[in-house]
Design a protein around this motif. Sequence first.
Motif, PDB file in Angstrom:
ATOM      1  N   LEU A 170       0.821  -1.212   0.000  1.00 38.96           N
ATOM      2  CA  LEU A 170       0.000   0.000   0.000  1.00 38.96           C
ATOM      3  C   LEU A 170       0.861   1.271   0.000  1.00 38.96           C
ATOM      4  CD1 LEU A 170      -3.024   0.815   0.313  1.00 38.96           C
ATOM      5  CD2 LEU A 170      -2.686   0.734   2.800  1.00 38.96           C
ATOM      6  N   GLY A 171       2.119   1.113   0.413  1.00 37.90           N
ATOM      7  CA  GLY A 171       2.980   2.295   0.493  1.00 37.90           C
ATOM      8  C   GLY A 171       2.716   3.138   1.729  1.00 37.90           C
ATOM      9  N   ALA A 172       2.295   2.490   2.803  1.00 38.53           N
ATOM     10  CA  ALA A 172       2.066   3.216   4.059  1.00 38.53           C
ATOM     11  C   ALA A 172       3.194   2.872   5.009  1.00 38.53           C
ATOM     12  CB  ALA A 172       0.726   2.805   4.665  1.00 38.53           C
ATOM     13  N   ASP A 173       3.791   3.875   5.646  1.00 37.07           N
ATOM     14  CA  ASP A 173       4.954   3.584   6.489  1.00 37.07           C
ATOM     15  C   ASP A 173       4.698   3.804   7.979  1.00 37.07           C
ATOM     16  OD1 ASP A 173       4.913   6.288   6.752  1.00 37.07           O
ATOM     17  OD2 ASP A 173       6.928   6.646   5.956  1.00 37.07           O
ATOM     18  N   THR A 174       3.467   4.179   8.341  1.00 37.18           N
ATOM     19  CA  THR A 174       3.161   4.351   9.762  1.00 37.18           C
ATOM     20  C   THR A 174       1.893   3.581  10.101  1.00 37.18           C
ATOM     21  OG1 THR A 174       4.128   6.571   9.678  1.00 37.18           O
ATOM     22  CG2 THR A 174       2.776   6.044  11.605  1.00 37.18           C
ATOM     23  N   VAL A 175       1.979   2.787  11.164  1.00 34.91           N
ATOM     24  CA  VAL A 175       0.814   2.018  11.597  1.00 34.91           C
ATOM     25  C   VAL A 175       0.361   2.553  12.956  1.00 34.91           C
ATOM     26  CG1 VAL A 175       2.155   0.185  12.739  1.00 34.91           C
ATOM     27  CG2 VAL A 175      -0.140  -0.309  11.902  1.00 34.91           C
ATOM     28  N   LEU A 176      -0.963   2.689  13.089  1.00 29.31           N
ATOM     29  CA  LEU A 176      -1.514   3.154  14.359  1.00 29.31           C
ATOM     30  C   LEU A 176      -1.850   1.952  15.233  1.00 29.31           C
ATOM     31  CD1 LEU A 176      -2.570   5.669  15.959  1.00 29.31           C
ATOM     32  CD2 LEU A 176      -4.816   5.108  15.063  1.00 29.31           C
ATOM     33  N   ILE A 201       8.594   0.118   8.645  1.00 30.96           N
ATOM     34  CA  ILE A 201       7.368   0.730   9.168  1.00 30.96           C
ATOM     35  C   ILE A 201       7.594   1.250  10.581  1.00 30.96           C
ATOM     36  CG2 ILE A 201       5.027   0.105  10.000  1.00 30.96           C
ATOM     37  CD1 ILE A 201       4.868  -1.687   7.453  1.00 30.96           C
ATOM     38  N   ARG A 202       6.921   2.358  10.920  1.00 27.65           N
ATOM     39  CA  ARG A 202       6.964   2.922  12.266  1.00 27.65           C
ATOM     40  C   ARG A 202       5.628   2.638  12.961  1.00 27.65           C
ATOM     41  NH1 ARG A 202       8.360   9.061  12.268  1.00 27.65           N
ATOM     42  NH2 ARG A 202       6.207   9.153  11.493  1.00 27.65           N
ATOM     43  N   VAL A 203       5.683   2.384  14.253  1.00 28.83           N
ATOM     44  CA  VAL A 203       4.481   2.108  15.040  1.00 28.83           C
ATOM     45  C   VAL A 203       4.151   3.344  15.888  1.00 28.83           C
ATOM     46  CG1 VAL A 203       3.465   0.697  16.871  1.00 28.83           C
ATOM     47  CG2 VAL A 203       4.977  -0.372  15.164  1.00 28.83           C
ATOM     48  N   ALA A 204       2.916   3.855  15.725  1.00 28.34           N
ATOM     49  CA  ALA A 204       2.477   5.012  16.527  1.00 28.34           C
ATOM     50  C   ALA A 204       1.451   4.524  17.537  1.00 28.34           C
ATOM     51  CB  ALA A 204       1.872   6.076  15.611  1.00 28.34           C
ATOM     52  N   TYR A 205       1.806   4.607  18.808  1.00 23.99           N
ATOM     53  CA  TYR A 205       0.955   4.074  19.889  1.00 23.99           C
ATOM     54  C   TYR A 205       0.127   5.206  20.476  1.00 23.99           C
ATOM     55  CZ  TYR A 205      -0.173   1.694  24.325  1.00 23.99           C
ATOM     56  OH  TYR A 205      -0.816   1.134  25.401  1.00 23.99           O
ATOM     57  N   GLU A 206      -1.174   4.993  20.556  1.00 22.80           N
ATOM     58  CA  GLU A 206      -2.098   6.058  20.975  1.00 22.80           C
ATOM     59  C   GLU A 206      -2.968   5.590  22.133  1.00 22.80           C
ATOM     60  OE1 GLU A 206      -4.770   8.386  18.075  1.00 22.80           O
ATOM     61  OE2 GLU A 206      -6.102   6.815  18.792  1.00 22.80           O
ATOM     62  N   ALA A 207      -3.211   6.476  23.092  1.00 27.48           N
ATOM     63  CA  ALA A 207      -4.113   6.156  24.205  1.00 27.48           C
ATOM     64  C   ALA A 207      -5.550   6.441  23.785  1.00 27.48           C
ATOM     65  CB  ALA A 207      -3.764   7.002  25.422  1.00 27.48           C
ATOM     66  N   LEU A 208      -6.366   5.394  23.736  1.00 25.22           N
ATOM     67  CA  LEU A 208      -7.809   5.592  23.565  1.00 25.22           C
ATOM     68  C   LEU A 208      -8.359   6.132  24.879  1.00 25.22           C
ATOM     69  CD1 LEU A 208      -9.239   2.324  21.934  1.00 25.22           C
ATOM     70  CD2 LEU A 208      -8.952   4.561  20.856  1.00 25.22           C
ATOM     71  N   LYS A 239       9.407  12.010  18.553  1.00 21.69           N
ATOM     72  CA  LYS A 239       8.729  10.794  19.033  1.00 21.69           C
ATOM     73  C   LYS A 239       7.207  10.896  18.893  1.00 21.69           C
ATOM     74  CE  LYS A 239      10.631   7.570  20.595  1.00 21.69           C
ATOM     75  NZ  LYS A 239      11.120   6.400  19.807  1.00 21.69           N
ATOM     76  N   ILE A 240       6.729  12.053  18.453  1.00 22.45           N
ATOM     77  CA  ILE A 240       5.312  12.139  18.081  1.00 22.45           C
ATOM     78  C   ILE A 240       5.227  11.748  16.617  1.00 22.45           C
ATOM     79  CG2 ILE A 240       3.264  13.617  17.925  1.00 22.45           C
ATOM     80  CD1 ILE A 240       4.518  15.411  20.074  1.00 22.45           C
ATOM     81  N   PHE A 241       4.804  10.537  16.372  1.00 20.08           N
ATOM     82  CA  PHE A 241       4.809  10.007  15.005  1.00 20.08           C
ATOM     83  C   PHE A 241       3.591  10.482  14.216  1.00 20.08           C
ATOM     84  CE2 PHE A 241       7.659   5.947  15.461  1.00 20.08           C
ATOM     85  CZ  PHE A 241       8.731   6.769  15.788  1.00 20.08           C
TER      86      PHE A 241
END
Lengths: 598, 598
Positions: free
Chosen positions: A91-97, A129-136, A186-188
Motif C-alpha cells: 500500500l505504500g504506508a509507512d506508519t501504523v496506528l 514501518i513505524r508504530v504510533a501508539y495512541e491512548a484511547l 517521538k510524536i509520530f
Amino acid sequence: MRTSIATVSLSGSLTEKLTAASRAGFDGVEIFENDLLASPLTPEEIRARCADLGLTVDLYQPMRDIEAVPEAEFARNLRRARHKFELMGRLGADTVLVCSSVSPLAVDDDALAAGQLARLAALAQDFGIRVAYEALAWGRHVSTYDHAWHIVETAGHPALGTCLDSFHILSRGSDPKGIEDIPGEKIFFLQLADAPLLAMDVLQWSRHYRCFPGQGGFDIAGLLAHVLRTGYDGPLSLEVFNDVFRQAEAGPTAVDARRSLLVLQETVGVAAPPAPVVPTGVAFAELVTPDAELLTAVLGALGFARTARHRSKPVDLWQQGEARLLVNTGTAVRRDGTQLAAIGLESPDPTAAARRAEALLAPVLPRRRAPEDAPLDAVAAPDGTELFFCATDRPGHPNWRADFEDAGHPPAAAEVSRIDHLALTQPWHHFDEAALFHSSVLGLHAQESVDVADPYGLLRSRAVTTPDGGVRIALSVGAAPTDDTVHAQHIALATDDVVAAARRFTEAGGRLLPIPANYYDDLAARFEFADGELETYRDLGILYDRDAHGAFRHCYTRTVGRVFFELAQRDGDYRGYGAQNAPVRLSAQHALKRLTGG
Amino acid sequence: MRTSIATVSLSGSLTEKLTAASRAGFDGVEIFENDLLASPLTPEEIRARCADLGLTVDLYQPMRDIEAVPEAEFARNLRRARHKFELMGRLGADTVLVCSSVSPLAVDDDALAAGQLARLAALAQDFGIRVAYEALAWGRHVSTYDHAWHIVETAGHPALGTCLDSFHILSRGSDPKGIEDIPGEKIFFLQLADAPLLAMDVLQWSRHYRCFPGQGGFDIAGLLAHVLRTGYDGPLSLEVFNDVFRQAEAGPTAVDARRSLLVLQETVGVAAPPAPVVPTGVAFAELVTPDAELLTAVLGALGFARTARHRSKPVDLWQQGEARLLVNTGTAVRRDGTQLAAIGLESPDPTAAARRAEALLAPVLPRRRAPEDAPLDAVAAPDGTELFFCATDRPGHPNWRADFEDAGHPPAAAEVSRIDHLALTQPWHHFDEAALFHSSVLGLHAQESVDVADPYGLLRSRAVTTPDGGVRIALSVGAAPTDDTVHAQHIALATDDVVAAARRFTEAGGRLLPIPANYYDDLAARFEFADGELETYRDLGILYDRDAHGAFRHCYTRTVGRVFFELAQRDGDYRGYGAQNAPVRLSAQHALKRLTGG
C-alpha cells in the motif's frame, strides 16, 4: 504543514473518498481498514490511485488490542501484524496506528506493554514501518496521552513513537500542556477532531459526534500550539467519526474539512491567508422570481418603491430607508419559484474580502456578469447563495449601484429602515459547515445553536453576526432531508414602529400571517401590557418576546415562493430573533399551507 | 385502566394529534401548552373536539418555576396561574402539572416550597382544579420523587398531590419501591416513558431520546407495579419527547404508543389480552413479482424446484428441503418490482395467534382471498409485510398447502434445508415500533440492536427470534429516509455445506456477489484455515465469521428487484448474522449497482 484526512471521515467508496480528499487539496490520507477491505482495488492499485491524485498514504490502522496480553495471545498478534505489515508495503504506508488495548485479556502492566510494543516495533522496522501508539480515552489500562508516552519511552525503540489524538486527550479533560514534555520526533502522528461538549459516554461521543476543528467546543488550537512547540513536523490529520458526514456527499465534506484545517493553521500562526474583512452592513438582498407580480405587490404594500432599474438586465431595485432589494426576473431560475439568491455585503475592502474567501476554498464567481456591469467580487456560500462584496457609492471601487438607472419612484413610506436579518435554510448535512464558513470566511461571530420545535420535527437554528448587528444571518436546518417550503428563506426588515408598519401593510392590501388567539392569552399571562396594546398585537398578528436586554415585536407576511418577509422592531438591546415564538409561527405557516394547498 | 398520551409525543397540528390518539384507542390526552398556543381552535373548540373524539383532557402543563421563590416573584406566578386556571376551565382540564423549579431564583427551602404550593393549590381549588407536583430529574433543589412527595405531604392541601414520571425516577437511579409509601389518592397523575440506557446529560436524554415502554432499558413494569400497590387509579399516560416521533406520521406513532401500554398492562397483570402463541417455524415466504423470469432463474440455480401451483391464482410454490417460497405474479404490485410481500409462520394455534395480534392493534387482513382458498388468519406488520398464521398439513386446521396442486417437479437438489432468516428493511421512523410489534404480537425475542457501517451512512439492525431459532427475522433501518434499493429485503437459506451450495449455484449459471480480495487477505491475518479453504472462499465469494459459539459461512446472490438471497452455513452454535461482514457486503452491492446502473 501537510494536511491529511482519514477515509472514515468521508462517505462513499474508497475511490470516491480519495477523489474528494484530493480535490479539496489534502496532501495525504489515513486509510481506514474497512475501506480497504471493501475496495475492489488491490493495495498496489490503491497506492497508484493515491499517487495519481497527489496523495500520500500517511497512516494505516489495522490492529487493535495488541499489547500487555499473555504471550500466546501476543504471538497471535505478531502473526496478524506480519500480515498487515506486508500489506502496508504493498500500500505504500509507512506508519501504523496501534490504539491502547480494550481487550479483557490485557493486564495492567506497563513493563509488559512496553516490552511487547518494542517487539512489535522491531518487526515493523524490518518492513520499514513505524508504530504510533495512541491512548484511547476508553483504553482498558492506558487511557491518557502521558501514560501512552511513558510506555513508549520505556520501550525505547526507534521504530516506536506515540500518536496524539485531540479527541482522546480533550474528551477526558487532560491538560494538553504536558505534550511539550514529549520530544517532537517521538510524536509520530497527530490526529485532530473537535466535538460538541456533550455529557455522554465517551465511546459513543467519539464514534458518532466528532466534528472538524472549529465546529465543536474543544480548544484544538491550544492543543496544536503545544504540539508544535515540540518540533512535530508530521501532518495535521483529521480523524472524524460523524453520523452526518457518513451520509453527506464526500466532496463538500472534504472542502469543509480542509477549510477547518486552514483556519486552525491561521489561528496558531503557521499559515497566513489574507486577513478577514468583516462586512459592515447589507448592501442588498437579491430575489429571483419567474413572475414578479405577487412579489412586487407584497413589496409595494410593505412600503418599498421601485427606485431604479438595471441598465441591461430585467432587475429592479426596490428600496425603503437603507433596505435595498433587487428583484431579478431574468436569471435562469435554478430552483423552483421565488427565492433569495444573492446577498450584497457592504465591505471595507471587497477585493481583500474575496481573496480571503478564495483562500478558504469558497467557490469564486465571475466578477463581471455582462460587459457593462460593474466588476464585483463574489463567492458562493455552502447553500449556493451568492455573496457579493460591495462598496456602494464609494469612490475608487466598482459600484453596483451605478449599473442601475433611477426610475423616478422615491420611497412612499419609511416604516422600514434597513434589513434586520436574513434567514437562510441550509441543506441537510451542511449546517456546521455553513456556520464555519460564515465565521471564518466572512469574519462573522457564530452564536449558540438553538432547537426550535416545528410541528413535524425539530429544527436547529444559529445566527452569525457582526458585533454591532450590521449584518445578521440566521442559519437553520430541518430535522430530516425533506423538502418543505414552510422552512423557507426570509428577509426581516427593521422598523422603529412595527404596529405602524403592519397597519400600513394591511391597509395596502397585504396579508400578515394569522396568529392564534391562544398565543395572546398566554402573552397576557406572562407579561403586563398597556391598555389596548395586546389587542393591537392580536388584531395584527404581532408576536412579542423579551430578553434581559430588551423587547422584540415582529410579524410575518405570507410566503411567496420560498420567501417571506418579517417586520421586526427591536427595543432596548434585544439580541435574539424571537426563537421563543418560532413554533407558533411555524404552526401558523403549516396551517396556512394546508388551507391553501400551497 | 384508562390510557392517555401527551400531545408532545405525536407530530402535527393539535387536531392531527387528537385524531391520531383517538383512532389508536386512547381515552384521554395531556395537552402540551405549545400545542394549544399554536392551535387556531379556541379552548372551548378544543374541548368539544376532544369530546367528539371520545377523549378527556387529563392534564395541562402551562407553568414552570413556580415554587420556593421570593414573594414578589411568587405573586407574579400566582397571577400567571390565575390566567391558566381560567383557560383550563374553558378547556375542561382539571389537573395541572407543576414541575419542580429550575429557576436560579428558587431557594433550597422545603417549607417555603410547601407553603407556596399550598397557596397555589388553594387558588386552583377555587377553579375546581388539582395541582400535581412532580420532581424533574434536573430540578434545582427538588429532583427526586420522594422529595417532591415530602413537600406535598408537608403542604397538606387537598388540591395538591404528586405526579410521578417514570423517566425522572428511573433516569436518576432512584429505587421506585418507596412509591408504595405514598397514598394512592395523593398520586394525582402517572406519566410513563422509557428510554435507551445512555450515559448522557439527563436533560438532553429526556428531551430527545425518550421512547415508549418496552422500547428502552428501564423496568417500567416494575415501577408500575409499585404505583398500583398504592391504589392509584388514574390514567397511565405517555409523555415521550423523541426527535424521531416528532417527524413520524402521528397515526402509526399513536398505535405504537397504545400497543406499548397494552403490553405493559399485560405484564403487570391488569389486562389479559389473548396469550402469545409463539410460531415454531417459517411455513413459507411469498415473493411478488411483475415478471418471474429472472427470479425463477435464480431459484432454479439455487436448487429450488417448482413443486406445486395454486389452484386458482398465478402463484407457484418453489421448494427445497423445508424451504418454501411462493412466487406470485398475480398480486397487484404495491411497490416497484420483485419483493418479499408475505411470510407464513407455522403456528401451534393460528386463530389464537391472530386474536392476540388483533388485540395488540395489528391490522387484520381478510381471512379468505378467493372463494376456494383455505381461510387463513393474517395481519399486517408495521412495514406492510403480511403475516399468515399457518398450520401446514395439520388436521383440523385450514391448510394453505391444500390450495396448491402438485406440479410433479420434485426438488433436484437438497443443499438448502430451510429458511435460516428473513431480513426486512423497515420504514424510517418505525424501527423501534417494529421490534416491539414482533416481540409483543408474535412472542419473538428481540436481540440487541447493532450499528452497521454502510458506505453512505450507518444502518441499525436488530434480530427478533424464537429461542430455538425456528423463526429468525432481522429488522434493519437506514440512517435517513432515502430510498435505496441496496438496502433490500433478503431471504437467507440454511445449508449444511455452503461451498457445495455456492458451487451448485454458479455451475447452474447463477452469479454470486463478488467480494474483494482484500477481505480474504484480512481473513488470513485473523484466522487460520485448512489448506485451500480460504482460496475456495475467495473463488466463490464466501464470507466468514466466528463467535464464541461457532462459525458462520455465507454468500449472497445478486439482487432481483428489491430481493436477494443468502446461502448460510451455521456451525457449532453460532448465533449471529455475520454483521461483521455486512460493511463489505454493502460496499460490494453499492459497487455492483454503480457498475450496472441498477
